[in-house]
Design an enzyme around this catalytic site. Sequence first.
Site, mmCIF file in Angstrom:
data_model
loop_
_atom_site.group_PDB
_atom_site.id
_atom_site.type_symbol
_atom_site.label_atom_id
_atom_site.label_comp_id
_atom_site.label_asym_id
_atom_site.label_seq_id
_atom_site.Cartn_x
_atom_site.Cartn_y
_atom_site.Cartn_z
ATOM 1 N N ASP A 24 2.432 -14.632 11.813
ATOM 2 C CA ASP A 24 1.071 -14.901 11.357
ATOM 3 C C ASP A 24 0.225 -13.646 11.527
ATOM 4 O OD1 ASP A 24 -1.507 -15.766 10.923
ATOM 5 O OD2 ASP A 24 -1.349 -17.558 12.172
ATOM 6 N N HIS A 63 -1.657 10.622 -0.632
ATOM 7 C CA HIS A 63 -1.979 9.427 -1.407
ATOM 8 C C HIS A 63 -1.915 9.669 -2.911
ATOM 9 C CE1 HIS A 63 -3.887 6.299 1.402
ATOM 10 N NE2 HIS A 63 -3.207 7.142 2.149
ATOM 11 N N LYS A 65 -8.117 -0.181 11.014
ATOM 12 C CA LYS A 65 -7.446 -0.644 9.802
ATOM 13 C C LYS A 65 -6.153 0.135 9.601
ATOM 14 C CE LYS A 65 -6.539 -0.741 5.175
ATOM 15 N NZ LYS A 65 -5.694 0.173 4.371
ATOM 16 N N GLU A 116 0.818 -1.209 0.000
ATOM 17 C CA GLU A 116 0.000 0.000 0.000
ATOM 18 C C GLU A 116 0.855 1.264 0.000
ATOM 19 O OE1 GLU A 116 -3.547 2.161 2.576
ATOM 20 O OE2 GLU A 116 -3.252 0.005 2.742
#
Length: 422
Positions: free
Chosen positions: A274, A373, A258, A79
């Site tokens: 993991d 972004h 998130k 990302e």
Amino acid sequence: MNWTGFSKKSISERLDQLRTNQLLDQKSLNKLDQNEQLPLNIANQMAENVLGTLSLPFALAPDFLIDGHDYQVPFVTEEPSVTAAASFAAKIIRKSNGFKTTIHNRQMIGQVALYDILDKNKAKQIILDKKQHLLALANDAYPSIVKRGGGARELNVTIKEDFLIIYLTVDTQEAMGANIVNTMMEAIAHPLEKLTGGQKLMAILSNYATESLVTAQCQIDLRFLSRDKTEAKKLAQKMELASQLAQADLYRASTHNKGIFNGIDAVVLATGNDWRAIEAAGHAYANQTGSYKGLSTWQYDKDASVLRGALTLPMPIATKGGSIGLNPTVQIAHEILGYPSAKELASIIVSVGLAQNFAALKALTSTGIQAGHMKLQAKSLALLAGAEEKEIDSVVSQLLKEKHMNLETATLILKSLKEKKN
């Protein structure tokens, strides 16, 4: 170490800086320089039906100051802006003495669920009376962890609807401990059936690792938020409000968390752990009150003129076991970090999560999240259009000025640029 301008350097220059700062030995530097991947024969043993391997960017977020120690943190993420945002936050928070962490515990939990028990209260007491015997059976099932100083530590019993559930707490040392705990749970399952007359439904590790909690905290002097005192105060107030919004609104809480995991997953992946287990534990913890909430909190202390942040998470991370010793890039990640213990690595990861959250909230409450972004999105479009390295900056510059920033526009810009050269 001076990491200013690290993002502007070429890959070879970045590797030279790692060499200069003695973060990697020459063998590891060569592996990065040659972009050595996970060998296919090893990959074929790690998973089923293997066809190949998938590569992701392996990056560095430098200059984290955590508990008085400097860390250059490896990231694996696809990302755009994640690594840049973490690096930006680390630099600001470093100026205010960095992150302080608390390891509340470092143990895993397993459970055996029993059913078809006539008198659950009586069965519960029988199990508790045999607690020491059951702990001994669990430890006998995995003697190697006991030799390393770990092992079963506590056993509790609870009644939930039709089930009698036995929880075993295990010190797994440097391993995440799934195999250790599962072996122990299966070892005590049959004895539990005999003691209670019940039937075993399952015996397995729980990923809700409430005995592996870690807290990261920081406080940021307002002068590092903005040179303008009025603007700095307003920003601190808005970041506190943003934190409150994540406690009050489920839709915001989901995105808030998130963003935290953008950084956490990047380090968990880089260190061969993991990430699914870490996310499962974190999101369950966000719902510990029965209402899903933001995991971090930010408070503006007017008297001290600081913004205080805190994040507590289950962090059952490992430095041994699994695929950690098999993947060459994962080994390099641990080397860059200085081969931390599991507890130290947990502190690093939770600190990264708090840094990522700080960067996101600062952007959201000031310039907006899209400002950073869009440039990175433009670069991705330039690459998809087929731009070579020397053409990327020109394509990006023109693309940012366009009304519609998409692949079609990027392709037309690149075509025009090539035609002018010819």
